[in-house]
Design a protein around this motif. Structure first.
Motif, PDB file in Angstrom:
ATOM      1  N   LYS A  44     -11.893   5.078  -4.905  1.00  7.94           N
ATOM      2  CA  LYS A  44     -12.513   5.662  -5.955  1.00  7.94           C
ATOM      3  C   LYS A  44     -13.394   4.664  -6.825  1.00  7.94           C
ATOM      4  O   LYS A  44     -14.077   5.213  -7.813  1.00  7.94           O
ATOM      5  CB  LYS A  44     -11.505   6.468  -6.768  1.00  7.94           C
ATOM      6  N   CYS A 103       1.248   9.290  -4.875  1.00  9.29           N
ATOM      7  CA  CYS A 103       0.042   9.889  -4.002  1.00  9.29           C
ATOM      8  C   CYS A 103      -0.778  11.192  -4.892  1.00  9.29           C
ATOM      9  O   CYS A 103      -1.823  10.975  -4.768  1.00  9.29           O
ATOM     10  CB  CYS A 103       0.358  10.600  -2.749  1.00  9.29           C
ATOM     11  N   ILE A 135      -0.799   2.072  -5.695  1.00  8.78           N
ATOM     12  CA  ILE A 135      -1.578   3.221  -6.679  1.00  8.78           C
ATOM     13  C   ILE A 135      -2.805   2.355  -6.839  1.00  8.78           C
ATOM     14  O   ILE A 135      -3.909   3.001  -6.572  1.00  8.78           O
ATOM     15  CB  ILE A 135      -0.795   3.383  -7.652  1.00  8.78           C
ATOM     16  N   ILE A 136      -2.843   1.019  -7.441  1.00  3.91           N
ATOM     17  CA  ILE A 136      -4.236   0.736  -7.944  1.00  3.91           C
ATOM     18  C   ILE A 136      -5.154   0.254  -6.956  1.00  3.91           C
ATOM     19  O   ILE A 136      -6.185   0.358  -6.806  1.00  3.91           O
ATOM     20  CB  ILE A 136      -3.919  -0.567  -9.107  1.00  3.91           C
ATOM     21  N   LYS A 137      -4.515  -0.300  -5.681  1.00  6.80           N
ATOM     22  CA  LYS A 137      -5.210  -0.577  -4.664  1.00  6.80           C
ATOM     23  C   LYS A 137      -6.253   0.737  -3.971  1.00  6.80           C
ATOM     24  O   LYS A 137      -7.091   0.707  -3.570  1.00  6.80           O
ATOM     25  CB  LYS A 137      -4.475  -1.219  -3.369  1.00  6.80           C
ATOM     26  N   GLN A 138      -5.300   1.814  -3.975  1.00  7.70           N
ATOM     27  CA  GLN A 138      -5.794   3.102  -3.532  1.00  7.70           C
ATOM     28  C   GLN A 138      -6.929   3.416  -4.546  1.00  7.70           C
ATOM     29  O   GLN A 138      -8.175   3.942  -4.198  1.00  7.70           O
ATOM     30  CB  GLN A 138      -4.957   4.044  -3.553  1.00  7.70           C
ATOM     31  N   LEU A 139      -6.888   3.487  -5.670  1.00  4.32           N
ATOM     32  CA  LEU A 139      -7.788   3.747  -6.961  1.00  4.32           C
ATOM     33  C   LEU A 139      -9.149   2.885  -6.658  1.00  4.32           C
ATOM     34  O   LEU A 139     -10.267   3.279  -6.894  1.00  4.32           O
ATOM     35  CB  LEU A 139      -7.180   3.719  -8.094  1.00  4.32           C
ATOM     36  N   VAL A 180      -2.831   9.485  -7.709  1.00  2.00           N
ATOM     37  CA  VAL A 180      -4.006   8.787  -7.083  1.00  2.00           C
ATOM     38  C   VAL A 180      -4.978   9.979  -6.684  1.00  2.00           C
ATOM     39  O   VAL A 180      -6.483  10.014  -7.122  1.00  2.00           O
ATOM     40  CB  VAL A 180      -3.657   8.096  -5.810  1.00  2.00           C
ATOM     41  N   GLU A 181      -4.529  11.103  -6.295  1.00  2.00           N
ATOM     42  CA  GLU A 181      -5.563  12.487  -5.570  1.00  2.00           C
ATOM     43  C   GLU A 181      -6.172  12.833  -7.250  1.00  2.00           C
ATOM     44  O   GLU A 181      -7.112  13.231  -7.051  1.00  2.00           O
ATOM     45  CB  GLU A 181      -4.473  13.213  -5.162  1.00  2.00           C
ATOM     46  N   GLU A 216       0.809  -1.207  -0.017  1.00  2.00           N
ATOM     47  CA  GLU A 216       0.071  -0.019   0.126  1.00  2.00           C
ATOM     48  C   GLU A 216       0.778   1.195   0.046  1.00  2.00           C
ATOM     49  O   GLU A 216       2.157   1.100   0.432  1.00  2.00           O
ATOM     50  CB  GLU A 216      -0.963  -0.173   1.486  1.00  2.00           C
ATOM     51  N   CYS A 239      -9.240  -1.710 -12.047  1.00  2.00           N
ATOM     52  CA  CYS A 239      -7.694  -1.818 -12.316  1.00  2.00           C
ATOM     53  C   CYS A 239      -7.324  -3.099 -12.574  1.00  2.00           C
ATOM     54  O   CYS A 239      -7.891  -4.197 -12.136  1.00  2.00           O
ATOM     55  CB  CYS A 239      -7.072  -1.178 -11.063  1.00  2.00           C
ATOM     56  N   TYR A 282      -6.352  11.395 -10.150  1.00  2.00           N
ATOM     57  CA  TYR A 282      -7.167  10.705 -11.217  1.00  2.00           C
ATOM     58  C   TYR A 282      -8.502  10.647 -10.979  1.00  2.00           C
ATOM     59  O   TYR A 282      -8.885  10.670  -9.589  1.00  2.00           O
ATOM     60  CB  TYR A 282      -6.506   9.063 -11.050  1.00  2.00           C
TER      61      TYR A 282
END
Length: 274
Positions: A133, A95, A125-129, A98-99, A74, A137, A101
């Protein structure tokens, strides 16, 4: 009428589903607070409940193909302090990606030596997306993808080349890990060109990691009269100068500097696979 129908459904489901979501009582819809001056019933609005968004995120995470080795990765646990402070700019860029996108859909090209944390950042990155959001992914190791495509040519395999490539072509955000790791051949170059050009033409975001420095091919050096001895392979050597140029159009380049984190760990610990 629509709001009334949803409310009636909510009341019915609430009486039949013990332990249902307290926000929507299991209907998947929640009522938004009324705005000032709004009529008590006419002006009420509904939206998808948080539980539905969480369920979607869980489903997207399960289909993202993130390898079990990297499931723990993460952005929050990426080390960038102390001896790893040289990696702070890369984490900051991740970061920010992600913010911003999907307002900014440019991809990322993460370049660095083995073990510096490129895959950790890409997965983070993709886990956060996905979780933050609800963005669909997909993760693919470059070598594994090429192998799956080659296997599809086998008559005994009930999968076509297009079956393998379709999710790669269509994923909203694709991570292609270890680009250039396979010895280049005409077939490899043609396949890379097909994948990158398709995603470029469809304006889809691609995150790429590679161990090879961002330089042109030896052939290009020769044409320009640049004779170099003991020359290390470059990204241009591995995927061709044309596709390297395409990546510059598709992605922002993040160069990661640091030593191999894995060599600093005294012993590796792998979870039991069941």
């Amino acid at each position: 009428m629509e709001l009334r129908r949803i409310e009636e459904t909510r009341l019915k489901v609430a009486g039949t589903q013990p332990g249902a979501c307290p926000l929507c009582d299991g209907t998947g819809w929640k009522t938004l607070p009324a705005t000032a001056g709004a009529h008590k019933n006419k002006d009420r609005r509904v939206t998808r409940c948080d539980c539905q968004l969480q369920a979607r995120a869980g489903s997207l995470l399960a289909t993202a193909r993130i390898p079990r080795r990297y499931e723990h990765c993460e952005l929050a646990n990426f080390e960038f302090e102390g001896v790893y402070r040289s990696l702070a700019p890369a984490r900051m860029a991740a970061c920010k990606f992600v913010e911003e996108y999907p307002i900014d859909q440019a991809g990322l090209l993460l370049i660095g030596s083995i073990g510096v944390g490129k895959t950790h950042l890409a997965v983070g990155i993709i886990k956060q997306l996905i979780l933050g959001k609800g963005i669909a992914c997909l993760f693919y190791d470059y070598r594994e993808l090429l192998k799956e495509i080659q296997n599809s040519y086998n008559d005994s395999v009930k999968m076509t080349e297009l079956d393998v490539l379709r999710p790669v072509f269509e994923a909203e955000v694709l991570v292609l890990d270890e680009l250039g790791a396979v010895k280049p051949t005409d077939w490899v170059w043609d396949t890379v060109s097909l994948i990158l050009n398709t995603r470029y033409n469809n304006r889809l975001t691609t995150i790429i990691t590679t161990n090879f420095p961002d330089g042109q091919s030896a052939e290009a050096d020769d044409r320009e009269g640049k004779k170099r001895t003991n020359r290390d392979p470059t990204l241009g050597d591995r995927i061709g100068d044309r596709m390297r140029s395409r990546l510059h159009e598709m992605c922002r380049i993040i160069t990661m500097h640091g030593s191999d984190f894995r060599l600093k760990v005294k012993s590796a610990s792998f979870p039991q696979l069941h």
